[in-house]
Design an enzyme around this catalytic site. Structure first.
Site, mmCIF file in Angstrom:
data_model
loop_
_atom_site.group_PDB
_atom_site.id
_atom_site.type_symbol
_atom_site.label_atom_id
_atom_site.label_comp_id
_atom_site.label_asym_id
_atom_site.label_seq_id
_atom_site.Cartn_x
_atom_site.Cartn_y
_atom_site.Cartn_z
ATOM 1 N N PRO A 25 9.293 -3.728 -4.182
ATOM 2 C CA PRO A 25 10.160 -3.596 -5.360
ATOM 3 C C PRO A 25 9.339 -3.130 -6.558
ATOM 4 O O PRO A 25 8.250 -3.648 -6.803
ATOM 5 C CB PRO A 25 10.660 -5.034 -5.583
ATOM 6 N N MET A 26 9.836 -2.154 -7.277
ATOM 7 C CA MET A 26 9.144 -1.700 -8.495
ATOM 8 C C MET A 26 10.169 -1.396 -9.579
ATOM 9 O O MET A 26 10.974 -0.465 -9.458
ATOM 10 C CB MET A 26 8.292 -0.469 -8.208
ATOM 11 N N GLN A 82 16.420 -7.613 -4.983
ATOM 12 C CA GLN A 82 15.558 -8.603 -5.631
ATOM 13 C C GLN A 82 16.161 -9.061 -6.957
ATOM 14 O O GLN A 82 16.579 -8.231 -7.775
ATOM 15 C CB GLN A 82 14.156 -8.045 -5.883
ATOM 16 N N CYS A 112 6.720 -11.478 -11.388
ATOM 17 C CA CYS A 112 6.688 -10.560 -12.526
ATOM 18 C C CYS A 112 5.892 -11.183 -13.672
ATOM 19 O O CYS A 112 6.182 -12.307 -14.093
ATOM 20 C CB CYS A 112 8.100 -10.217 -12.992
ATOM 21 N N LYS A 151 8.962 -13.467 -3.282
ATOM 22 C CA LYS A 151 7.739 -12.663 -3.470
ATOM 23 C C LYS A 151 6.940 -13.319 -4.584
ATOM 24 O O LYS A 151 7.460 -13.521 -5.686
ATOM 25 C CB LYS A 151 8.091 -11.223 -3.823
ATOM 26 N N GLY A 213 -0.503 -4.972 -2.009
ATOM 27 C CA GLY A 213 -1.568 -4.629 -2.936
ATOM 28 C C GLY A 213 -2.528 -3.579 -2.428
ATOM 29 O O GLY A 213 -3.193 -3.763 -1.414
ATOM 30 N N ASP A 214 -2.508 -2.427 -3.111
ATOM 31 C CA ASP A 214 -3.546 -1.401 -2.964
ATOM 32 C C ASP A 214 -3.524 -0.648 -1.637
ATOM 33 O O ASP A 214 -4.581 -0.198 -1.177
ATOM 34 C CB ASP A 214 -4.948 -2.016 -3.186
ATOM 35 N N ARG A 236 2.804 1.378 -5.396
ATOM 36 C CA ARG A 236 2.345 2.574 -6.112
ATOM 37 C C ARG A 236 1.984 3.716 -5.186
ATOM 38 O O ARG A 236 2.166 4.884 -5.532
ATOM 39 C CB ARG A 236 1.173 2.196 -7.026
HETATM 40 C C1 LIG Z 1 5.790 0.069 -11.915
HETATM 41 C C2 LIG Z 1 5.796 -1.217 -11.150
HETATM 42 C C3 LIG Z 1 6.916 -2.027 -11.166
HETATM 43 C C4 LIG Z 1 6.937 -3.230 -10.428
HETATM 44 N N1 LIG Z 1 8.093 -3.969 -10.410
HETATM 45 C C5 LIG Z 1 8.185 -5.045 -9.581
HETATM 46 C C6 LIG Z 1 9.431 -5.715 -9.400
HETATM 47 O O1 LIG Z 1 10.475 -5.336 -9.960
HETATM 48 N N2 LIG Z 1 9.444 -6.804 -8.574
HETATM 49 C C7 LIG Z 1 8.312 -7.245 -7.914
HETATM 50 O O2 LIG Z 1 8.367 -8.229 -7.170
HETATM 51 N N3 LIG Z 1 7.134 -6.591 -8.047
HETATM 52 C C8 LIG Z 1 7.056 -5.503 -8.843
HETATM 53 N N4 LIG Z 1 5.887 -4.787 -8.916
HETATM 54 C C9 LIG Z 1 4.756 -5.198 -8.058
HETATM 55 C C10 LIG Z 1 4.772 -4.433 -6.714
HETATM 56 O O3 LIG Z 1 5.887 -4.779 -5.926
HETATM 57 C C11 LIG Z 1 3.494 -4.679 -5.902
HETATM 58 O O4 LIG Z 1 3.439 -6.040 -5.520
HETATM 59 C C12 LIG Z 1 2.207 -4.337 -6.667
HETATM 60 O O5 LIG Z 1 2.354 -3.119 -7.370
HETATM 61 C C13 LIG Z 1 1.000 -4.223 -5.749
HETATM 62 O O6 LIG Z 1 1.259 -3.288 -4.729
HETATM 63 P P1 LIG Z 1 0.774 -1.731 -4.771
HETATM 64 O O7 LIG Z 1 -0.714 -1.732 -4.998
HETATM 65 O O8 LIG Z 1 1.173 -1.213 -3.415
HETATM 66 O O9 LIG Z 1 1.497 -1.090 -5.898
HETATM 67 C C14 LIG Z 1 5.817 -3.631 -9.673
HETATM 68 C C15 LIG Z 1 4.687 -2.811 -9.679
HETATM 69 C C16 LIG Z 1 4.656 -1.624 -10.392
HETATM 70 C C17 LIG Z 1 3.426 -0.770 -10.348
#
Ligand SMILES: Cc1cc2nc3c(=O)[nH]c(=O)nc-3n(C[C@H](O)[C@H](O)[C@H](O)COP(=O)(O)O)c2cc1C
Length: 355
Positions: A25-26, A82, A112, A151, A213-214, A236
């Site tokens: 989720p982002m 979510q 968050c 989460k 993560g990452d 990301r």
């Molecule tokens: C722009 C952005 C928005 C995000 N929004 C949410 C969200 O709405 N809900 C959530 O549980 N995590 C949110 N996250 C966290 C991501 O779901 C994820 O756990 C975190 O970015 C690490 O994973 P990644 O390195 O693959 O990005 C967000 C991350 C980013 C970068």
């Protein structure tokens, strides 16, 4: 060719997530147009998509943006909606609305870091108030039939790491899976996610455990799967590369992963822009377009100023037409994007600061 590594899969209630590759989720990113873009690029290799978080008040008060955020297309199943908030009755009402809309699962956001959200007891604020998380889970699982997941982050800060405590609450109060972003709330997005913490959580869990993560490349995925987790959340990495799920699955099968050309990138952007126009009122779409165009055009070789101009762009179709014409003229249209990406300069849009 022999498989290079095995992708996990898991079940949450009657929902099968196979492979265990999940679009994380982002907020500001994983709306229906983006989720469909990822499905278009990565197909059946995306096991589950998750909505951006939705404030429960937005849904229960009938706000238009709540309805827009919860909307999804049948092609997106299985999908988790979510929710974030701190009031158990209102959370149950919002979950009921998501179930009625046809969602396959509800996920409660406990990660968050935004001060505004944590102060009101939601998001990562729940990590400091596990009894409230228990009440939220009790209220939601009593109300809906679809599975409920959570989460979390590792904890609020280094002195209050409590992922295992959160797992206990999750298991004792009916959550059917748990995802861990291996950073604390205080860390925000700095440093590297702690995948040892994911391994530790998995070793103690009775329910499926997902790590986040990452993960950007198939190699990252292979490495993180050593944690023994049941699934990987990719955030990301999917913004700059919505083909990443397909690439991971192909690498796992021992195949050379698909590499999009600039033609594929332009086609994908046209698809995304067309969906944004339908999904949003005119005032909302441009911001999302700018973000995605800027990310996906990173490294575009013939026009270094193009991405910066994207930020000021008013007509994305004209911009894509221009790009396609330039790329065709110069012969880069069928060139693979990956090589150009390596030499690309830093990104002018900082998506991590958005959440
Ligand atoms: C722009 C952005 C928005 C995000 N929004 C949410 C969200 O709405 N809900 C959530 O549980 N995590 C949110 N996250 C966290 C991501 O779901 C994820 O756990 C975190 O970015 C690490 O994973 P990644 O390195 O693959 O990005 C967000 C991350 C980013 C970068």
């Amino acid at each position: 060719m022999a498989p290079a590594f095995t992708l996990p899969s898991y079940s949450v209630g009657s929902v099968r997530v196979a492979p265990g590759l999940v679009l994380a989720p982002m907020s500001g990113v994983t709306d229906s147009p983006f989720r469909r873009l990822v499905k278009r690029c990565s197909g059946e290799h995306v096991g589950l998509v998750m909505s951006e978080f939705i404030q429960i008040e937005m849904l229960t008060r009938g706000q238009m943006m709540g309805a827009i955020r919860m909307a999804f297309d049948p092609s997106e199943h299985p999908i988790a909606i979510q929710l974030y908030g701190a009031d158990p009755d209102m959370m149950a009402d919002a979950a009921q609305m998501a179930e009625d809309a046809g969602a396959d699962m509800i996920d409660i956001n406990c990660g968050c870091p935004a001060p505004k959200i944590c102060r009101r007891g939601g998001g990562a604020g729940l990590l400091r108030d596990l009894p409230r998380l228990a009440s939220l889970l009790d209220a939601v699982t009593a109300r809906v039939k679809i599975p409920v997941t959570i989460k979390i982050r590792n904890g609020w800060d280094d002195s209050s790491i409590n992922a295992i405590d959160s797992l206990r609450v999750a298991e004792d109060h009916g959550a059917q899976a748990i995802a861990l972003h291996g950073r604390t709330r205080v860390q925000l997005y700095t440093g590297l996610a702690d995948w040892q913490a994911v391994a530790e959580l998995k070793s103690r869990a009775k329910i499926p455990v997902l790590g986040s993560g990452d993960i950007v490349t198939p190699e990252d995925a292979r490495e993180r799967l050593r944690s023994g987790c049941d699934g990987l959340l990719i955030g990301r990495g999917a913004i700059t590369n919505p083909w990443v799920f397909r690439q991971i699955a192909e690498a796992a099968q021992g195949k050379e992963p698909f590499q999009p050309t600039w033609r594929d990138v332009i086609d994908a952007l046209r698809f995304y822009v067309s969906l944004l126009h339908v999904h949003y009122p005119p005032r909302v779409a441009p911001g999302r377009m700018r973000m995605m165009l800027s990310r996906l055009l990173k490294g575009f070789p013939t026009d270094p100023g193009l991405r910066v101009r994207c930020l000021k762009m008013t007509d994305p179709i004209a911009m894509l037409d221009h790009m396609e014409a330039v790329a065709t003229e110069t012969g880069v249209i069928d060139r693979v994007r990956a090589a150009d990406l390596e030499s690309a300069s830093d990104d002018p849009v900082d998506v991590a600061s958005a959440a």
